[in-house]
Design an enzyme around this catalytic site. Structure first.
Site, PDB file in Angstrom:
ATOM      1  N   GLN A  78       0.835  -1.197   0.000  1.00  0.00           N
ATOM      2  CA  GLN A  78       0.000   0.000   0.000  1.00  0.00           C
ATOM      3  C   GLN A  78       0.877   1.258   0.000  1.00  0.00           C
ATOM      4  O   GLN A  78       1.202   1.802   1.046  1.00  0.00           O
ATOM      5  CB  GLN A  78      -0.946   0.009   1.196  1.00  0.00           C
ATOM      6  CG  GLN A  78      -1.951   1.116   1.077  1.00  0.00           C
ATOM      7  CD  GLN A  78      -3.168   0.898   1.938  1.00  0.00           C
ATOM      8  OE1 GLN A  78      -3.322  -0.100   2.615  1.00  0.00           O
ATOM      9  NE2 GLN A  78      -4.056   1.863   1.913  1.00  0.00           N
ATOM     10  N   PHE A  79       1.222   1.714  -1.200  1.00  0.00           N
ATOM     11  CA  PHE A  79       2.071   2.898  -1.333  1.00  0.00           C
ATOM     12  C   PHE A  79       1.418   4.149  -0.768  1.00  0.00           C
ATOM     13  O   PHE A  79       2.099   5.093  -0.378  1.00  0.00           O
ATOM     14  CB  PHE A  79       2.478   3.118  -2.793  1.00  0.00           C
ATOM     15  CG  PHE A  79       1.397   3.692  -3.666  1.00  0.00           C
ATOM     16  CD1 PHE A  79       1.299   5.064  -3.869  1.00  0.00           C
ATOM     17  CD2 PHE A  79       0.470   2.858  -4.292  1.00  0.00           C
ATOM     18  CE1 PHE A  79       0.300   5.593  -4.670  1.00  0.00           C
ATOM     19  CE2 PHE A  79      -0.523   3.383  -5.094  1.00  0.00           C
ATOM     20  CZ  PHE A  79      -0.609   4.756  -5.283  1.00  0.00           C
ATOM     21  N   THR A  80       0.090   4.166  -0.667  1.00  0.00           N
ATOM     22  CA  THR A  80      -0.606   5.363  -0.174  1.00  0.00           C
ATOM     23  C   THR A  80      -0.314   5.651   1.294  1.00  0.00           C
ATOM     24  O   THR A  80      -0.631   6.741   1.785  1.00  0.00           O
ATOM     25  CB  THR A  80      -2.126   5.258  -0.399  1.00  0.00           C
ATOM     26  OG1 THR A  80      -2.621   4.114   0.297  1.00  0.00           O
ATOM     27  CG2 THR A  80      -2.456   5.154  -1.881  1.00  0.00           C
TER      28      THR A  80
END
Length: 150
Positions: A78-80
């Site tokens: 989850q890069f966010t």
């Protein structure tokens, strides 16, 4: 690396309407990787995650670790988690690692986690549009960042 750890009674992840990973009791790990991360970050996180005493003992006190309850793990990239909302209303993901850095570290994280615990380690699909379902048990949700080590 930045993670959100959620204690769950069950969880699953779908890609294109197909379940590609699912677990029973254990934890969901949302994993965000930034450009400056390394294997040291992986080692610190795995040690913390597998030894967090967030499961109830016989006295209903959070005193047991994932390993002590034979809990399973679902890891979702989850890069966010590295979103910066300092300016404006559109988050910036400038700190999130590019795939040439993040994919090998994500894969190494999973590999090392599987070596550390004998229980099931399920995953999502890196870079895919995933639908994650979970029943957060408690709820218990813990955020950790290897740069702060809090």
């Amino acid at each position: 690396m930045r993670v959100v750890v959620q204690r769950v009674s069950e969880a699953s992840v779908k890609v294109d309407e197909e379940i590609i990973g699912e677990i029973k009791q254990g934890i969901v790990v949302l994993l965000g990787i930034e450009q400056a991360d390394s294997e040291e970050d992986i080692d610190w996180l795995i040690k913390k995650i597998t030894n967090l005493r967030i499961f109830n003992d016989e006295n209903d006190v959070m005193n047991l670790s994932l390993q002590q309850i034979n809990g399973e793990v679902l890891v979702i990239s989850q890069f966010t988690l590295h979103a910066s909302t300092k300016k404006g209303n559109r988050p910036s993901y400038i700190k999130a690692a590019k795939p040439d850095v993040s994919i090998p570290l994500y894969e190494k994280f999973i590999e090392k986690l599987r070596k550390q615990i004998p229980q099931k380690v399920a995953t999502g699909k890196f870079g895919a549009d995933m639908k994650v379902s979970l029943i957060n048990d408690g709820p218990v949700t813990i955020c950790m960042d290897t740069k702060n080590k809090e």
